[in-house]
Write a protein that holds these residues in place. Structure first.
Motif: not given
Lengths: 480, 96, 475
Positions: C162-163, C221-222, C227-230, C255-256
């Motif tokens: 997890s992140a 934060k990035a 991690i969530d986006a990928e 752009k996230e």
């Protein structure tokens, strides 16, 4: 008679004694170059006359004041064009470095300059030292002073030809797979490749970093010993430079081989060796025998594997070493390009010649994913076995005697078409580079065409002195 | 293994080596490489089982420098040879 | 819907705090004019050769020991071959075959649960130069000042899920490396950079999915967002019946979203081979022992000691020991004034607040332990009251200065003399009859107003305890 007919040490003595001045020597040298260059093409760059004479004048002042006592103070010298010289064009005989003026000077060249040698120019070579004929130069082939229809050998062909033609008394060359010894042999002069790590590689444009060594090319063994003594140094700028306290090579100039054990590898004298070269070598061996050396034939073994192992390792290292020529920081950049990758590809394709491209391709392939173990790692293992074979031989012998090249100098334009045939010409010389051994090439007669034949004496690592002593003895015994 | 050098492999190597081979030059390169590999394939005849790869022939270790600044600003000398430069920097076609 | 598990491994690059570059004597100092820290070696001049900075090896070993790695007694450098303009030799000197450290682990705690994250290896390598892209132009410019700055790359096993675990691992690494003094580990400035290798698989599966590598992550934060986006991107691909492609992707935090860095000119075949310019490195047991002997007391040990020696609660010690610099200030201050709780309070409350307000790191704290100790003493002795102390502290935070002379120069010492205060208190009583009345009618709170009025009249320099006492007497 031109002063360039003397040896470097003879000329150095004449300058030291005041018989002639450093300026006269430099002027005479430039004159000899002017006279011979149209026929020989040994130089890529001949330094501007005024600056050479000025430099000679400065050296003369230091000689006069007693500040400079070296045996080559005031003696003109030519440098192979793969050694960086501050403010003097350094091209490696390649288009890709056709405008490169280094901001610094190679350590070996600095050693010569502090000893008072005066640089008169940069000599022609096979492009990036890849070749054995000096025909792959972007600046045209150099010709053999003994027969201008023939090659001078290579890759230090310009240095050997310049010495043989009497353009200079001595020159620096570099040897990655025989590049000092083979042209010295073809041009009838003396060249020595020292033990790996003896002369700093800092400022030598790398071809095969684990194989490259700088060494002198001169008229006789005494010059070679003296010059090697001057350019040997422990250099903190080269991590592979070896700290030695036995580089007083001139102390080995003794006419004495009594009791020396010399091995003759039978595998070097079989098929492939020109019969006239073979005869010249066996005669030379007899001379050493007559002076008390003990000669014995033995089986060195693995000889046929040296060239393949060498070409894999040299090409692999070269493919990496030559990556930096990309049109970004120095040298040639192609005129038109749409993007970065096109700039890279066009710059390199236009900047490098055929032989260099061949080796970069081969080197990239043998290191590429899936082939590393089969080629590169295999070659490193073969290198280990070859080293063991030499270690075994040196357990019995002080020296190994052999040919430098299977034949005398070939005609111009006959070598480049078949790369493998050309590579096989290095069969006797490459092992010394793979294992780091010192080896010398001394003239030992001529073939029926009147072309010089060279004898190679190879010693143990760090044992240049025995190599020099045997070569000197042979030279003394055969002087006319 | 020399037969590995087909059109795709040649293309692949020229991407790795950043060389652009066209037409006749490409054919020549392929034939040269094939010959060279045929030759070096000779090493396959050598039994190297259990042999250590030899990287360095002269045994040296731990060649270090101390962490002291010895170089000053030499920018002009370094940039002198750059084919294209701007504001003290090397200039290349945009990288993306 | 199927349940997926995220599998994450990290490649963390850390710039080492050496004075000079890894292979030449050029300065690593940040912020120099472009290309002024360059020489033939770090600009890849023909004929230039690398010579290894010993300190780099020592830092790498120290980090390896602190992360429970085995030290590879015979390590060496390899060349990683690829063309890019910020890479002057067009090969990077790195380590592949014999890296300096192997098989370590870092212990982390997430939501009260402990976990061990494996370290596959740590290797040494050189940093690249910096590319500056011209606005609206067709060219990029190169600055080689960073070229050759020493890096270590810490490669974890794919042990994180997890992140939160990733952040916890990174924080642990950062604190450890900062404690060693091996790097300042600033993500924003790029002295610590994390590439995230991520794959997903169905819950319960033992087979790893195809992973991608995410680059350009400049903050915790990035990293979390990426991690969530990928994870979501990969699940979407799998759910739609397609396959995840193994590739390197670049994160755009504005752009996230991420995009592929693949191109047909990129073969990703680095042709590693041992660098013939650099002899091997032999690391003796003596050398390892000497580095081990220099190891500082790490965060966990400090927290335990603070609790035992000073009675500082774990949550407080956790904050103070997050930075070695702050912990050093704390320990030194305590040594000088003998007030651990007061010292802790100044650091974890006031200092942390001011750092946040000024977007500063604990490493940027400028005040000295000597002056903090003096301030505590001034306050304890009653020379200044707490509100003046806060005011003085803020000045110290802005730029270290001696609080004793500051208090003297600005006349901030409080009035502790009862007789001297009595007149002012009487005046306040006379001027505020209603509050006096309220107090006398049993409104205890009214006294607070009167204390405040007295303090105001004294310009804050009265001892509030004494004022209170006098008020009660007079009323």
């Amino acid at each position: 008679m031109s002063l360039m007919k003397y040896t470097a040490i003879e000329l150095g003595k004449m300058i030291a004694s005041g018989e002639i001045s450093a300026v006269e020597a430099a002027g005479d040298c430039l004159e000899a170059i002017r006279k011979n260059e149209p026929d020989i093409n040994a130089f890529v760059t001949v330094c501007d006359e005024q600056s050479v004479l000025k430099k000679a004048e400065e050296v003369q002042k230091k000689i006069n004041s007693g500040e400079l006592l070296s045996p080559i103070a005031g003696v003109p010298v030519a440098i192979k064009d793969n050694m960086c010289t501050a403010d003097i064009l350094t091209t490696c005989s390649s288009r890709i470095l056709s405008n490169f003026i280094p901001p610094y000077t190679a350590t070996a060249v600095e050693c010569l300059e502090s000893a008072g040698a005066v640089i008169v120019g940069k000599t022609n070579m096979d492009e990036f030292a890849m070749g054995s004929t000096t025909e792959t130069s972007f600046y045209g082939a150099t010709k053999n002073p003994h027969d201008k229809t023939r090659v001078p050998g290579g890759s230090s062909g310009g240095s050997a030809a310049a010495v043989a033609a009497g353009e200079v008394t001595f020159a620096l060359g570099s040897d990655t797979g025989g590049s000092i010894r083979q042209p010295a042999s073809h041009c009838g002069v003396v060249g020595i490749k020292p033990t790996y790590g003896t002369v700093s590689r800092y400022g030598l444009v790398a071809y095969g970093s684990s194989l490259d060594q700088i060494g002198p090319i001169a008229k006789d063994v005494s010059d070679c010993a003296a010059i090697l003594e001057i350019i040997s140094s422990y250099d903190t700028k080269d991590s592979t430079s070896f700290k030695r306290d036995d580089t007083d090579f001139t102390t080995a100039l003794k006419n004495d081989v009594n009791g020396l054990k010399i091995g003759i590898p039978g595998d070097y004298f079989g098929t492939g060796l020109d019969s006239e070269v073979k005869k010249a070598l066996l005669d030379a061996a007899d001379v050493l025998k007559s002076r008390g050396a003990e000669l014995e034939y033995f089986d060195l073994s693995l000889t046929e594997f040296a060239v393949p192992a060498y070409y894999i390792i040299a090409s692999a290292e070269a493919s990496s070493n030559l990556s930096r020529f990309d049109g970004v920081k120095y040298g040639y950049r192609t005129g038109e390009y749409e993007n970065l990758h096109q700039m890279y590809k066009k710059t390199r394709s236009e900047g490098f010649g055929t032989e260099v491209k061949r080796r970069i391709m081969l080197g990239s392939f043998v290191l590429s994913s899936g082939y590393y173990d089969a080629y590169y790692l295999k070659a490193l293992k073969a290198k280990n076995l070859i080293k063991q074979a030499f270690d075994k031989a040196f357990g019995k012998y002080d020296l190994i005697i052999g040919p430098v090249s299977p034949s005398t100098a070939p005609e111009l334009g006959t070598s480049l078409d078949d790369p493998v045939k050309m590579y096989l010409g290095d069969i006797y010389t490459v092992a010394a580079n793979l294992i780091g051994l010192p080896a010398i090439s001394v003239p030992c007669g001529r073939d029926s065409k009147g072309l010089p034949v060279g004898m190679m004496l190879t010693g143990k690592c760090f044992d240049e002195k025995t190599v020099i002593r045997a070569a000197y003895t042979y030279e003394q015994e055969t002087q006319i | 293994m020399a037969d590995k050098i087909d059109e795709n492999m040649l293309e692949y190597i020229s991407i790795l080596a950043k060389l652009e081979l066209e037409g006749e030059e490409k054919e020549q390169a392929r034939s040269d490489m094939k010959k060279m590999l045929d030759h070096v394939d000779k090493l396959n005849e050598l039994d190297t089982d259990g042999v250590e790869p030899l990287v360095q022939v002269i045994n040296m270790q731990n060649v270090f420098r101390e962490d002291n600044v010895t170089n000053g600003d030499d920018r002009n000398a370094m940039l002198k040879n750059a084919p294209a430069k701007k504001n003290g920097q090397y200039m290349v076609p945009k990288t993306f | 819907m199927k349940q997926y598990e995220t599998v994450i491994g990290l490649e963390v690059h850390v710039e080492l705090a050496t004075k000079t570059k890894i292979f030449c004597g050029c300065s690593t100092r940040f912020g120099g004019e472009v290309n002024t820290h360059t020489c033939p070696v770090c600009t890849g001049m023909p004929g230039a050769l690398p010579v290894l900075n010993k300190k780099v090896v020592e830092y790498a070993i120290a980090v390896g020991l602190a992360t429970n790695c085995e030290i590879n007694r015979n390590c060496r450098f390899d060349r990683k071959n690829y063309f890019y303009p910020d890479n002057p030799q067009d090969y990077q000197i790195s380590q592949l075959y014999e890296p300096v450290c192997l098989n370590g682990h870092v212990d982390i705690t997430v939501n009260g649960t402990g976990k061990s994250v494996g370290i596959h290896e740590i290797h040494m390598e050189e940093d690249a130069g910096k590319l500056i892209h011209e606005e609206n132009g067709s060219m990029s410019l190169i600055d080689f000042n960073r070229s050759g700055v020493p890096l270590i790359e810490i490669v974890s096993e794919p042990d994180m899920r997890s992140a939160e675990e990733v952040i916890s691992y990174l924080e642990k690494l950062r604190t450890t490396i900062q404690y060693l003094g091996a790097s300042d580990c600033k993500l924003q400035e790029g002295s610590m950079r994390a590439d995230v290798n991520l794959s997903v698989r169905e819950e319960g599966s033992l087979v790893l999915g195809t992973r991608t590598e995410m680059k350009n992550l400049n903050s915790f934060k990035a990293i979390s967002r990426a991690i969530d986006a990928e994870r979501n991107r990969q699940i979407r691909i799998i759910e739609s019946g397609k396959r995840v492609v193994q590739e390197t992707r670049r994160w755009d935090d504005n752009k996230e979203e991420s995009y592929s860095m693949r191109s047909k000119e990129d073969a990703q075949d680095y042709r590693y081979f041992p660098d013939p310019d650099l002899p091997g490195i032999f690391i003796s047991q003596e050398w390892i022992d000497a580095i081990k002997a220099d190891e500082p007391e790490f965060k966990t040990a400090k927290m335990a000691r603070y609790a035992k020696e000073y009675g500082i609660p774990e949550s407080d010690a956790d904050i103070i020991t997050d930075s070695r610099h702050m912990a050093d200030i704390f320990e030194e201050t305590v040594k000088l004034c003998g007030q651990p709780k007061k010292a802790a309070n100044w650091l974890m409350v006031d200092t942390i607040r001011l750092l946040k307000e000024n977007s500063m790191d604990p490493e940027d704290i400028r005040f000295s332990p000597e002056n903090l100790a003096k301030l505590i003493k001034l306050n304890m002795s009653g020379t200044i009251n707490s509100s003046v102390a806060k005011e003085v502290f803020e000045k110290m935070f802005d730029g270290d200065m001696d609080p004793e002379s500051y208090v003297k120069e600005h006349g901030l010492a409080q009035e502790n003399d009862e007789d001297a205060l009595k007149a002012t208190v009487q005046k306040v009583i006379d001027e505020n009859p209603r509050s006096v009345e309220d107090y006398r009618n049993g409104k205890e709170k009214a006294i607070g107003f009167l204390v405040g009025q007295t303090m105001k009249a004294m310009q804050g320099k009265a001892n509030p305890g004494i004022v209170n006492k006098i008020l009660k007497e007079l009323l």
